[in-house]
Structure formats: C-alpha cells, structure tokens
Enzyme design. Sequence first.
Site, mmCIF file in Angstrom:
data_model
loop_
_atom_site.group_PDB
_atom_site.id
_atom_site.type_symbol
_atom_site.label_atom_id
_atom_site.label_comp_id
_atom_site.label_asym_id
_atom_site.label_seq_id
_atom_site.Cartn_x
_atom_site.Cartn_y
_atom_site.Cartn_z
ATOM 1 N N ARG A 42 6.863 9.715 0.240
ATOM 2 C CA ARG A 42 5.625 8.962 -0.725
ATOM 3 C C ARG A 42 4.551 9.771 -0.487
ATOM 4 O O ARG A 42 3.830 9.882 0.397
ATOM 5 C CB ARG A 42 5.549 7.407 -0.393
ATOM 6 C CG ARG A 42 4.565 6.963 -1.515
ATOM 7 C CD ARG A 42 4.527 5.393 -1.531
ATOM 8 N NE ARG A 42 4.647 4.923 -0.125
ATOM 9 C CZ ARG A 42 5.084 3.513 0.136
ATOM 10 N NH1 ARG A 42 5.358 2.974 -0.972
ATOM 11 N NH2 ARG A 42 5.126 3.237 1.378
ATOM 12 N N ARG A 92 7.864 -1.850 10.351
ATOM 13 C CA ARG A 92 8.010 -2.504 8.828
ATOM 14 C C ARG A 92 9.263 -2.966 8.520
ATOM 15 O O ARG A 92 9.332 -4.003 7.902
ATOM 16 C CB ARG A 92 7.416 -1.293 8.110
ATOM 17 C CG ARG A 92 6.032 -1.285 8.027
ATOM 18 C CD ARG A 92 5.537 0.022 7.260
ATOM 19 N NE ARG A 92 5.474 0.124 6.008
ATOM 20 C CZ ARG A 92 5.509 0.898 5.075
ATOM 21 N NH1 ARG A 92 5.601 2.251 5.376
ATOM 22 N NH2 ARG A 92 5.773 0.765 3.881
ATOM 23 N N LYS A 99 9.248 -1.290 -5.079
ATOM 24 C CA LYS A 99 8.792 -2.489 -5.783
ATOM 25 C C LYS A 99 7.580 -2.050 -6.587
ATOM 26 O O LYS A 99 7.233 -2.357 -7.722
ATOM 27 C CB LYS A 99 8.366 -3.279 -4.576
ATOM 28 C CG LYS A 99 9.479 -3.823 -3.979
ATOM 29 C CD LYS A 99 9.009 -4.854 -2.968
ATOM 30 C CE LYS A 99 8.080 -4.236 -1.624
ATOM 31 N NZ LYS A 99 8.570 -3.340 -0.936
ATOM 32 N N ARG A 143 0.124 7.520 2.954
ATOM 33 C CA ARG A 143 -0.282 6.119 3.758
ATOM 34 C C ARG A 143 -0.146 6.313 4.962
ATOM 35 O O ARG A 143 0.735 6.611 5.368
ATOM 36 C CB ARG A 143 0.627 5.027 2.834
ATOM 37 C CG ARG A 143 0.002 4.586 1.710
ATOM 38 C CD ARG A 143 0.778 3.353 0.956
ATOM 39 N NE ARG A 143 1.575 2.397 2.083
ATOM 40 C CZ ARG A 143 2.200 1.230 1.445
ATOM 41 N NH1 ARG A 143 2.482 1.296 0.220
ATOM 42 N NH2 ARG A 143 2.805 0.650 2.359
ATOM 43 N N ARG A 191 6.198 -12.822 1.107
ATOM 44 C CA ARG A 191 6.773 -12.056 2.154
ATOM 45 C C ARG A 191 7.386 -12.975 3.345
ATOM 46 O O ARG A 191 7.862 -12.583 4.516
ATOM 47 C CB ARG A 191 5.952 -11.385 2.818
ATOM 48 C CG ARG A 191 6.415 -9.664 2.497
ATOM 49 C CD ARG A 191 5.084 -8.839 2.778
ATOM 50 N NE ARG A 191 5.416 -7.529 3.137
ATOM 51 C CZ ARG A 191 5.207 -6.549 2.466
ATOM 52 N NH1 ARG A 191 4.302 -6.798 1.382
ATOM 53 N NH2 ARG A 191 5.561 -5.311 2.904
HETATM 54 P P1 AP5 Z 1 7.600 2.402 -3.831
HETATM 55 O O1 AP5 Z 1 7.639 2.132 -5.251
HETATM 56 O O2 AP5 Z 1 6.013 2.917 -3.312
HETATM 57 O O3 AP5 Z 1 8.275 1.279 -2.925
HETATM 58 P P2 AP5 Z 1 7.857 0.062 -2.225
HETATM 59 O O4 AP5 Z 1 8.903 -0.750 -2.038
HETATM 60 O O5 AP5 Z 1 6.460 -0.499 -3.197
HETATM 61 O O6 AP5 Z 1 7.617 0.516 -1.046
HETATM 62 P P3 AP5 Z 1 6.111 0.048 -0.017
HETATM 63 O O7 AP5 Z 1 6.043 0.795 1.060
HETATM 64 O O8 AP5 Z 1 4.868 -0.010 -0.888
HETATM 65 O O9 AP5 Z 1 6.388 -1.500 0.285
HETATM 66 P P4 AP5 Z 1 5.756 -2.393 1.298
HETATM 67 O O10 AP5 Z 1 6.200 -3.547 1.348
HETATM 68 O O11 AP5 Z 1 6.062 -1.852 2.815
HETATM 69 O O12 AP5 Z 1 4.192 -2.091 1.385
HETATM 70 P P5 AP5 Z 1 2.827 -3.190 0.980
HETATM 71 O O13 AP5 Z 1 2.051 -2.238 0.163
HETATM 72 O O14 AP5 Z 1 3.416 -4.030 -0.049
HETATM 73 O O15 AP5 Z 1 8.657 3.660 -3.840
HETATM 74 C C1 AP5 Z 1 8.476 4.406 -2.470
HETATM 75 C C2 AP5 Z 1 9.039 5.946 -2.640
HETATM 76 O O16 AP5 Z 1 10.301 5.887 -3.166
HETATM 77 C C3 AP5 Z 1 7.887 6.615 -3.596
HETATM 78 O O17 AP5 Z 1 7.775 7.854 -3.228
HETATM 79 C C4 AP5 Z 1 8.650 6.640 -5.040
HETATM 80 O O18 AP5 Z 1 8.329 7.485 -5.846
HETATM 81 C C5 AP5 Z 1 10.047 6.620 -4.673
HETATM 82 N N1 AP5 Z 1 11.053 6.067 -5.427
HETATM 83 C C6 AP5 Z 1 10.990 4.823 -6.034
HETATM 84 N N2 AP5 Z 1 11.894 4.208 -6.685
HETATM 85 C C7 AP5 Z 1 12.930 5.378 -6.661
HETATM 86 C C8 AP5 Z 1 14.060 5.674 -7.062
HETATM 87 N N3 AP5 Z 1 14.641 4.708 -7.951
HETATM 88 N N4 AP5 Z 1 14.585 6.765 -6.749
HETATM 89 C C9 AP5 Z 1 14.250 7.728 -5.977
HETATM 90 N N5 AP5 Z 1 13.020 7.614 -5.638
HETATM 91 C C10 AP5 Z 1 12.400 6.390 -5.763
HETATM 92 O O19 AP5 Z 1 2.378 -3.399 2.383
HETATM 93 C C11 AP5 Z 1 1.923 -3.018 3.406
HETATM 94 C C12 AP5 Z 1 1.337 -3.580 4.487
HETATM 95 O O20 AP5 Z 1 0.562 -4.709 4.011
HETATM 96 C C13 AP5 Z 1 2.654 -4.701 5.165
HETATM 97 O O21 AP5 Z 1 3.202 -4.113 5.950
HETATM 98 C C14 AP5 Z 1 1.720 -5.759 5.651
HETATM 99 O O22 AP5 Z 1 1.247 -5.375 6.784
HETATM 100 C C15 AP5 Z 1 0.696 -6.004 4.618
HETATM 101 N N6 AP5 Z 1 1.191 -6.900 3.580
HETATM 102 C C16 AP5 Z 1 1.350 -6.896 2.205
HETATM 103 N N7 AP5 Z 1 1.694 -7.845 1.594
HETATM 104 C C17 AP5 Z 1 1.681 -8.883 2.659
HETATM 105 C C18 AP5 Z 1 2.059 -10.087 2.386
HETATM 106 N N8 AP5 Z 1 2.177 -10.675 1.358
HETATM 107 N N9 AP5 Z 1 2.031 -10.892 3.386
HETATM 108 C C19 AP5 Z 1 1.695 -10.365 4.862
HETATM 109 N N10 AP5 Z 1 1.318 -8.849 4.948
HETATM 110 C C20 AP5 Z 1 1.515 -8.231 3.859
#
Ligand code: AP5
Length: 238
Positions: free
Chosen positions: A146, A190, A32, A179, A107
């Site tokens: 990552r 998660r 994402k 992270r 979410r």
């Molecule tokens: P990346 O692009 O970083 O993936 P991502 O889907 O963004 O993963 P996240 O871990 O950031 O998602 P998340 O939803 O758990 O975290 P968030 O910060 O939103 O890619 C991942 C890896 O894969 C990288 O190394 C990249 O290089 C690689 N990659 C990407 N595409 C690729 C491809 N096509 N091929 C090969 N490699 C690839 O949330 C964190 C925390 O915040 C949550 O757990 C929660 O506690 C809180 N939070 C955030 N938003 C909310 C909300 N709306 N409501 C409640 N709590 C929330």
Amino acid sequence: MGVEVGNVALDQRPVSKLDRAVIFLGPPGSGKGTQAKTLAGKYGVPHLSTGDMLREHIAQGTPLGLKAKPIMDRGELVPDSVVLKMVAERIERPDCSQGFVFDGFPRTVTQAKYLGELLKYHGLKQPFVIHLVISTALLMRRLTGRRTCKVGGEIYNVYDRPPKMDGICDKDGGELYQRPDDREEVIQPRLNAYEKQTAPLVSYYRRLGALHQIDASKSVAEVEQEITQAVANIRGAR
Ligand code: AP5
C-alpha cells in the site's frame, strides 16, 4: 468503471440521500478505506476514518496524537475513551446530518454500543454494516504494497494498483508514502488485535440483522459493485 445498465453507467446514476451510518468492518487491508471513500463520494456524505483522524492528530502533534502514536506503532488499538470522544465530536457537525460512512469504527463491542446510543440521540437510523471477508494470506501483500497520497489520501498498491508514475498520485500529483504500521513486524499485531477485539462485532451486528457480507478478495470494481447494490437494497427496503 461502473456496471452498465442499458446505456447508463450505474456509478453515474443520480443517487439520493443515504440517511444513516454505513460501517465498513473488516481486517487491516481488506479494502475498507478504498471502498468507504468511494461510497461516501457517491452519496455526498462524509467518509469518517478513525485511523485517518488519529494520523492527523499525530501529524499535528496534538496531545491526543502524542498519546495515540506509540500505541498505533505497536499495532494495538487506541483506548475506547479516546476514540469515542473523537467520533462523538465529529458527528456533531452539520455535514453528518444526512448520514456518513465509517471506516475502522467501531472496533470493539463497547464502541458499537456507544455508537448505537449516539445515533439514537441524533435521531439517525441504526447502522448498516458491510463486512469485508478475506483470507489472511492476501492481506500481507495488500498492506506491504500500500502507498497513500499525502495530499488527497488516494490509496494505491505497488503490486495491484500502481500509480502511473512511481511515488506520485495520479489524481493530484501528491507524494505517495508508506504507513509506518504497514511494516511486516507491525502487521501481525494488527491482525491479532482485529481477531481478538473487532471480529466479535460480526456476530454483534448479525444478531441485530444489519450485516451484509462481501467477498473482499475480488477486484476493487467487483467489490464496489456489490457494495453499491447492497446499499441500494437497504434503502429500497425501508
Ligand atoms: P485499504 O482500502 O487501505 O484497506 P483498509 O481495510 O482500509 O486497511 P487499513 O490498514 O487502513 O485498515 P486498518 O483498520 O488497519 O487501519 P486504520 O487506519 O483504520 O486497502 C489496503 C491495500 O489493498 C491498498 O493498497 C489498496 O490499494 C489494496 N486494495 C484494496 N482493495 C483491493 C482489492 N479489492 N483488490 C486488490 N487490492 C485492493 O487504523 C490504524 C490504527 O489506528 C489501528 O491499528 C489502531 O491503532 C488505530 N485505530 C483506528 N481506528 C480505531 C478505533 N476505532 N479504535 C481503536 N483504535 C483505532
């Protein structure tokens, strides 16, 4: 690298306004952040990552950050009330008037319903949702590998997208960090939170006719190309 159309690289063609919210929906590690940043850059609109916003609050030690930190460390979702207030304040800003790209929001169904009302209030169209579909087996490698730049937020992967120099961002020379929630013991909670609380949004948005599914196991460039096309199509179909 973009797709070549005649002599013109698709990425370099001028793109006009986005004029709506695009939502990236998918499990942790599905890509994402990687894709949302690129899409927002193409259209010159803000990339709104609720995860990044929360991490910023934690880094600054704000009351919101102090509340969110233990929850995020356990791999659980931060309460809707906290996230909704943060998002509502952010999209009030003038830079959001031409649309924006959400990464990690909404979410829960409650967040999605609230967003629908918020967009109506701001006179924006209903959102377009890109659903990144990927098997759980691939996610562990993506998350444990990552590394993120402390300065510009560029995302790398030590297995599949390594920086040229270990621990250093290619773009701005910033230090790369891992992270805390990318430890194996936090990844499973998660993924569980995604299945239980976020996956129901797939049918919620499908019913609204606003969901486009993409195979996120393909390469970054291939996924990007499909997203570019899908977004161009909705804009063309208005
Ligand atoms: P990346 O692009 O970083 O993936 P991502 O889907 O963004 O993963 P996240 O871990 O950031 O998602 P998340 O939803 O758990 O975290 P968030 O910060 O939103 O890619 C991942 C890896 O894969 C990288 O190394 C990249 O290089 C690689 N990659 C990407 N595409 C690729 C491809 N096509 N091929 C090969 N490699 C690839 O949330 C964190 C925390 O915040 C949550 O757990 C929660 O506690 C809180 N939070 C955030 N938003 C909310 C909300 N709306 N409501 C409640 N709590 C929330």
